[in-house]
Design a protein around this motif. Structure first.
Motif, short mmCIF file in Angstrom:
data_model
loop_
_atom_site.label_atom_id
_atom_site.label_comp_id
_atom_site.label_asym_id
_atom_site.label_seq_id
_atom_site.Cartn_x
_atom_site.Cartn_y
_atom_site.Cartn_z
N GLU A 1 0.92 -1.18 0.09
CA GLU A 1 -0.01 -0.01 -0.16
C GLU A 1 0.80 1.07 -0.11
OE1 GLU A 1 -0.38 -2.45 2.10
OE2 GLU A 1 -2.21 -3.01 2.60
N ASN A 2 1.99 1.21 0.53
CA ASN A 2 2.72 2.53 0.66
C ASN A 2 3.30 2.79 -0.85
OD1 ASN A 2 5.51 3.96 1.60
ND2 ASN A 2 3.80 4.45 3.19
N LEU A 3 3.66 1.77 -1.23
CA LEU A 3 4.27 1.74 -2.78
C LEU A 3 2.99 2.29 -3.60
CD1 LEU A 3 6.28 1.78 -4.94
CD2 LEU A 3 5.29 -0.86 -5.21
N LEU A 4 1.92 1.79 -3.64
CA LEU A 4 0.85 2.33 -4.44
C LEU A 4 0.51 3.95 -3.93
CD1 LEU A 4 -1.65 -0.66 -3.94
CD2 LEU A 4 -0.31 -0.02 -5.94
N GLY A 5 0.46 4.24 -2.90
CA GLY A 5 0.27 5.65 -2.37
C GLY A 5 1.27 6.48 -3.21
N LYS A 6 2.48 6.38 -2.85
CA LYS A 6 3.41 6.97 -3.50
C LYS A 6 3.36 7.10 -5.23
CE LYS A 6 7.19 6.32 0.04
NZ LYS A 6 8.52 5.55 0.49
N GLU A 7 3.22 5.91 -5.80
CA GLU A 7 3.17 5.99 -7.21
C GLU A 7 1.89 6.68 -7.43
OE1 GLU A 7 5.31 4.88 -9.39
OE2 GLU A 7 6.49 4.21 -7.88
N ALA A 8 0.64 6.68 -6.92
CA ALA A 8 -0.54 7.47 -7.20
C ALA A 8 -0.30 8.92 -7.34
CB ALA A 8 -1.73 7.11 -6.21
N ALA A 9 0.58 9.51 -5.93
CA ALA A 9 0.89 10.63 -5.97
C ALA A 9 1.84 11.10 -7.18
CB ALA A 9 1.67 10.83 -4.65
N LYS A 10 2.63 10.44 -7.36
CA LYS A 10 3.83 10.75 -8.39
C LYS A 10 3.06 10.91 -9.85
CE LYS A 10 7.81 8.24 -6.42
NZ LYS A 10 8.55 7.12 -6.77
N LEU A 11 2.15 10.07 -10.03
CA LEU A 11 1.38 10.19 -11.43
C LEU A 11 0.57 11.34 -11.44
CD1 LEU A 11 0.58 9.13 -13.99
CD2 LEU A 11 -0.94 7.42 -12.74
N LEU A 12 -0.14 11.68 -10.25
CA LEU A 12 -0.92 12.74 -10.36
C LEU A 12 0.01 14.05 -10.33
CD1 LEU A 12 -3.83 14.00 -9.99
CD2 LEU A 12 -3.35 14.29 -7.35
N ILE A 13 1.04 14.20 -9.88
CA ILE A 13 2.04 15.31 -9.95
C ILE A 13 2.38 15.59 -11.47
CG2 ILE A 13 4.19 16.40 -9.49
CD1 ILE A 13 3.64 15.07 -6.92
N SER A 14 2.81 14.35 -12.14
CA SER A 14 3.06 14.28 -13.37
C SER A 14 2.01 14.77 -14.38
CB SER A 14 3.73 12.85 -13.92
OG SER A 14 3.55 12.63 -15.40
N ILE A 15 0.55 14.39 -14.06
CA ILE A 15 -0.45 14.84 -14.70
C ILE A 15 -0.86 16.40 -14.67
CG2 ILE A 15 -2.85 14.47 -15.10
CD1 ILE A 15 -2.54 11.54 -13.88
N ILE A 16 -0.40 16.85 -13.30
CA ILE A 16 -0.69 18.26 -13.14
C ILE A 16 0.28 18.91 -13.88
CG2 ILE A 16 -0.59 19.73 -11.40
CD1 ILE A 16 -1.66 18.02 -9.36
N GLU A 17 1.39 18.72 -13.96
CA GLU A 17 2.47 19.38 -14.68
C GLU A 17 2.59 19.14 -15.98
OE1 GLU A 17 6.00 18.27 -12.23
OE2 GLU A 17 5.38 19.55 -10.57
N ASN A 18 2.02 18.12 -16.50
CA ASN A 18 2.07 17.71 -17.78
C ASN A 18 0.82 17.01 -18.52
OD1 ASN A 18 2.72 17.01 -20.68
ND2 ASN A 18 3.99 15.23 -20.11
N PRO A 19 -0.33 18.21 -18.61
CA PRO A 19 -1.73 17.47 -18.89
C PRO A 19 -1.96 17.02 -20.06
CG PRO A 19 -1.57 20.02 -18.94
CD PRO A 19 -0.27 19.54 -18.35
N GLU A 20 -1.08 17.11 -21.27
CA GLU A 20 -1.42 16.43 -22.46
C GLU A 20 -0.66 14.94 -22.46
OE1 GLU A 20 -2.85 18.40 -24.42
OE2 GLU A 20 -3.04 19.94 -23.11
N GLN A 21 -0.31 14.47 -21.54
CA GLN A 21 0.19 13.07 -21.58
C GLN A 21 -0.94 12.05 -21.61
OE1 GLN A 21 1.72 11.22 -17.82
NE2 GLN A 21 1.44 13.54 -17.21
#
Length: 377
Positions: free
Chosen positions: A330-350
């Motif tokens: 779960e800790n890994l899943l939470g980290k990866e979800a946050a990383k993906l969201l930050i990536s989407i916020i900063e690069n919304p066209e992906q």
């Protein structure tokens, strides 16, 4: 070390819950916080865990105590004792995390992983409890949009196959990550454990021990992708080992929250199928009920009945039988979800991403060779 991580996760969960209540103005300056006793009951944790969370908030100047009366929300310009550091200005970028429950270790570890990544990246976290209600989940999503959060991470409620608010967020290209499970038919970013592979690995472990009559216990399957995938993994393991899939060994409509009916259903299931030598349960709530019912019936775990289930629970190493379980990391899943969201916020066209991570099987005391296999050695 594992115990410390779990304890920290629960304390951070309480702390983040109170911070979000203040951030959302559910608690205003000089409002009284829930008492330590109330928080202890709400989160099903020890008084020490609650005290630590409250003490941290006092030290940060977010709340203050009045001896004999309680703990209160501090005003933003409130003066504190000499030597206390000034309260830092609030971070303007906020991300909302919606969880269906707030009082179990699984979600505490997810929260801990999400918060650690967001904090490093300069985002504040709004932690929202949807109480496993689709209606409340939809209301909370609308409220978070109105608050102009930068993005959302949503753990859908049980039995949810469709949510109009999540669909609308997707159509609007709002930064969104669905976590732990996914909604079929809605093409959105998601971070999930590979439930099919996890279940398959767990059942393969039972088969490798010599079990051929393996039961499957779950709550309602339809509409919850994680449970559907676990059933598929269970059946795939049987099929690939040339073991007939007997639907009588499936009990899939057990509802949590009512201990007596659950125990009666499990007892009836075991009585109807005395040939079962192993049980695969989809969560620790059902798994622990199996251990209790089996003990009352004079069935020993694992000597007479092996048991495996998804997810660990707090202090499981001190349980009467240390359970074999499948960790969703779960800790890994939470980290990866946050990383993906930050990536989407900063690069919304992906492009949309669906990330699946392999669960981890931890073998302990609740699984063993069936009696027939041992007697033949």
């Amino acid at each position: 070390m594992a115990n410390n991580v779990q304890h920290l996760s629960l304390y951070e969960q309480i702390k983040q819950y109170l911070l979000t209540e203040i951030e959302l103005a559910h608690l205003l300056p000089h409002d009284r916080l829930p008492s330590e006793s109330e928080l202890t009951k709400q989160f099903s944790v020890s008084r020490i865990t609650v005290k630590k969370a409250m003490s941290d908030l006092v030290e940060q100047g977010i709340v203050y105590r009045i001896q004999g009366k309680g703990t209160y929300v501090a005003a933003s310009d409130r003066s504190h004792a000499a030597g206390d550091p000034a309260v830092k200005p609030k971070i303007t970028k906020s991300v909302a995390l919606l969880l269906p429950f707030i009082n179990n270790q699984h979600n505490a570890l997810l929260l801990n992983g999400v918060e650690s990544i967001l904090s490093e990246a300069g985002y504040s976290l709004l932690f929202c409890n949807t109480e496993n209600s689709i209606a409340k989940e939809e209301r909370t999503i609308r409220e978070m949009v109105e608050r102009n959060v930068a993005g959302m991470i949503i753990y859908p409620v049980d039995g949810e196959s469709y949510n109009r608010e999540i669909l609308q967020l997707t159509l609007d290209s709002f930064p969104l990550v669905v976590m732990d499970r996914y909604l079929r038919g809605i093409d959105t970013n998601c971070v999930c454990p590979d439930n099919l592979k996890g279940a398959q690995e767990g059942v393969n472990h039972l088969i490798s021990l010599g079990h051929r009559h393996i039961g499957f216990l779950s709550t309602e399957i339809s509409g919850t992708s994680s449970i559907e995938d676990r059933l598929a993994g269970y059946e795939k393991a049987l099929a690939e080992n040339q073991i007939p899939i007997d639907r009588r060994y499936r009990y899939v409509d057990i509802e949590l929250g009512e201990p007596k009916p659950i125990k009666e259903k499990i007892r009836d299931f075991l009585l109807r199928h005395p040939e079962l030598t192993a049980i695969f349960a989809i969560n620790p709530g059902l798994g622990l009920q199996v251990i209790k019912v089996a003990s009352e019936m004079g069935i020993r775990v694992p000597e007479d009945l092996s048991l495996i289930f998804f997810d660990d629970f707090e202090l499981s190493e001190f349980y009467s039988v240390m359970p074999t379980f499948i960790s969703q990391e779960e800790n890994l899943l939470g980290k990866e979800a946050a990383k993906l969201l930050i990536s989407i916020i900063e690069n919304p066209e992906q492009d949309t991403k669906k990330l699946f991570f392999p669960p981890k099987l931890t073998i302990r005391e609740s699984t063993a060779k069936p009696r027939s296999a041992r007697s033949s050695i």
